[in-house]
Write a protein that holds these residues in place. Structure first.
Motif, PDB file in Angstrom:
ATOM      1  N   PRO A  25      40.642  33.969  40.934  1.00 18.58           N
ATOM      2  CA  PRO A  25      39.492  34.750  41.404  1.00 18.58           C
ATOM      3  C   PRO A  25      39.890  36.177  41.790  1.00 18.58           C
ATOM      4  CG  PRO A  25      39.640  32.643  42.565  1.00 18.58           C
ATOM      5  CD  PRO A  25      40.890  32.793  41.768  1.00 18.58           C
ATOM      6  N   THR A  26      38.985  37.112  41.554  1.00 22.01           N
ATOM      7  CA  THR A  26      39.188  38.497  41.967  1.00 22.01           C
ATOM      8  C   THR A  26      39.431  38.523  43.469  1.00 22.01           C
ATOM      9  OG1 THR A  26      37.765  39.294  40.202  1.00 22.01           O
ATOM     10  CG2 THR A  26      38.101  40.770  42.066  1.00 22.01           C
ATOM     11  N   GLY A  27      40.389  39.344  43.892  1.00 27.93           N
ATOM     12  CA  GLY A  27      40.730  39.459  45.308  1.00 27.93           C
ATOM     13  C   GLY A  27      41.834  38.535  45.760  1.00 27.93           C
ATOM     14  N   THR A  28      42.294  37.625  44.899  1.00 28.27           N
ATOM     15  CA  THR A  28      43.372  36.714  45.269  1.00 28.27           C
ATOM     16  C   THR A  28      44.636  37.514  45.588  1.00 28.27           C
ATOM     17  OG1 THR A  28      42.496  34.959  43.851  1.00 28.27           O
ATOM     18  CG2 THR A  28      44.822  34.786  44.493  1.00 28.27           C
ATOM     19  N   GLU A  29      45.216  37.281  46.766  1.00 23.32           N
ATOM     20  CA  GLU A  29      46.465  37.931  47.172  1.00 23.32           C
ATOM     21  C   GLU A  29      47.627  37.066  46.710  1.00 23.32           C
ATOM     22  OE1 GLU A  29      49.284  40.143  48.056  1.00 23.32           O
ATOM     23  OE2 GLU A  29      47.328  40.928  48.648  1.00 23.32           O
ATOM     24  N   LEU A  30      48.567  37.673  45.988  1.00 21.57           N
ATOM     25  CA  LEU A  30      49.680  36.917  45.428  1.00 21.57           C
ATOM     26  C   LEU A  30      50.940  36.965  46.297  1.00 21.57           C
ATOM     27  CD1 LEU A  30      49.252  37.945  41.677  1.00 21.57           C
ATOM     28  CD2 LEU A  30      48.211  36.030  42.915  1.00 21.57           C
ATOM     29  N   LEU A  31      51.047  37.948  47.175  1.00 23.74           N
ATOM     30  CA  LEU A  31      52.253  38.086  47.998  1.00 23.74           C
ATOM     31  C   LEU A  31      52.073  37.442  49.363  1.00 23.74           C
ATOM     32  CD1 LEU A  31      53.250  41.787  47.238  1.00 23.74           C
ATOM     33  CD2 LEU A  31      54.083  39.694  46.149  1.00 23.74           C
ATOM     34  N   LEU A 193      49.670  42.541  46.362  1.00 21.41           N
ATOM     35  CA  LEU A 193      49.513  42.371  44.912  1.00 21.41           C
ATOM     36  C   LEU A 193      48.288  41.490  44.726  1.00 21.41           C
ATOM     37  CD1 LEU A 193      50.548  42.772  42.014  1.00 21.41           C
ATOM     38  CD2 LEU A 193      51.943  40.717  42.330  1.00 21.41           C
ATOM     39  N   THR A 194      47.198  42.094  44.288  1.00 22.97           N
ATOM     40  CA  THR A 194      45.937  41.369  44.213  1.00 22.97           C
ATOM     41  C   THR A 194      45.394  41.324  42.791  1.00 22.97           C
ATOM     42  OG1 THR A 194      44.766  43.401  44.784  1.00 22.97           O
ATOM     43  CG2 THR A 194      45.202  41.857  46.574  1.00 22.97           C
ATOM     44  N   VAL A 195      44.623  40.308  42.534  1.00 20.99           N
ATOM     45  CA  VAL A 195      43.919  40.188  41.263  1.00 20.99           C
ATOM     46  C   VAL A 195      42.654  41.026  41.359  1.00 20.99           C
ATOM     47  CG1 VAL A 195      42.818  38.601  39.642  1.00 20.99           C
ATOM     48  CG2 VAL A 195      44.828  37.860  40.956  1.00 20.99           C
ATOM     49  N   ASP A 196      42.471  41.941  40.419  1.00 22.57           N
ATOM     50  CA  ASP A 196      41.286  42.818  40.413  1.00 22.57           C
ATOM     51  C   ASP A 196      40.223  42.281  39.495  1.00 22.57           C
ATOM     52  OD1 ASP A 196      42.041  44.647  42.245  1.00 22.57           O
ATOM     53  OD2 ASP A 196      42.264  46.314  40.865  1.00 22.57           O
TER      54      ASP A 196
END
Length: 196
Positions: A25-31, A193-196
């Motif tokens: 999903p958009t906005g997911t933070e990976l770090l 690091l986020t999903v845009d």
């Protein structure tokens, strides 16, 4: 003939659903530990990768948010090494074609660049470094040539956008770097690091 069309449409629909489920999903933070303050004992999972001549550490007095930041310092103008902090993300990977954005904030003290290629920068590396076809294209992205920093400055944002995550990615490494022939001290905070 109608049965074949029906099976083909069902297959396409099913593969489309599977593909959509694999997208993050958009906005997911990976770090993790994006402000370096989740533990008073360490800044894990961030790892200091020090080369000779560099001082890498944690500051409890200079920070943008939370209660700490990390820094890289070099005083030798002839130092050809680089110092960096890194974090590797091994969780669910954004699907091929998804966009990700690496953001950080920097604060500099007496940053001096001694060659045209000297810089303080952020970068991403997708692993494995070659895709299944043997291509290296799009597997390493850096802000090194986009934004040059020097002097003394207060917190400023820096970002790097990957418009399309490559295929065959198993993990992503983030690097916060003081490159060769750079002196001074740079602080990093609020690294996402986020999903845009």
């Amino acid at each position: 003939m109608e049965l074949r069309k029906l099976i083909l449409m069902a297959t396409i629909l099913l593969s489309s659903c599977i593909e959509q489920q694999s997208l993050l999903p958009t906005g997911t933070e990976l770090l993790k530990n994006t402000d370096f303050s989740s533990s008073m004992d360490n800044v894990s999972p961030w790892i200091a990768v020090s080369s000779p001549g560099f001082n890498l550490g944690v500051s409890d007095t200079v920070f943008r948010s939370g209660s700490r930041s990390i820094f890289i310092e070099n005083t030798d103008i002839f130092n050809e090494n680089s110092g960096n902090w890194t974090q590797v993300y091994n969780g669910p990977i954004p699907g091929p074609g998804q966009r990700v954005r690496l953001r950080a904030h920097l604060k500099g003290e007496n940053i001096r660049l001694f060659t045209p290629n000297s810089n303080v920068f952020i970068s991403l590396r997708f692993f494995p470094v070659q895709d299944s076809g043997g291509s290296l294209a799009g597997r390493f992205i850096s802000s090194q040539q986009q934004i040059r920093v020097d002097g003394t400055f207060d917190w400023r944002p820096i970002e790097l956008v990957v418009n399309s995550v490559p295929e065959d990615v198993e993990s992503v490494a983030v690097f916060l770097v003081m490159g060769p022939r750079v002196t001074g001290k740079v602080y990093f905070d609020d690294v996402t690091l986020t999903v845009d």
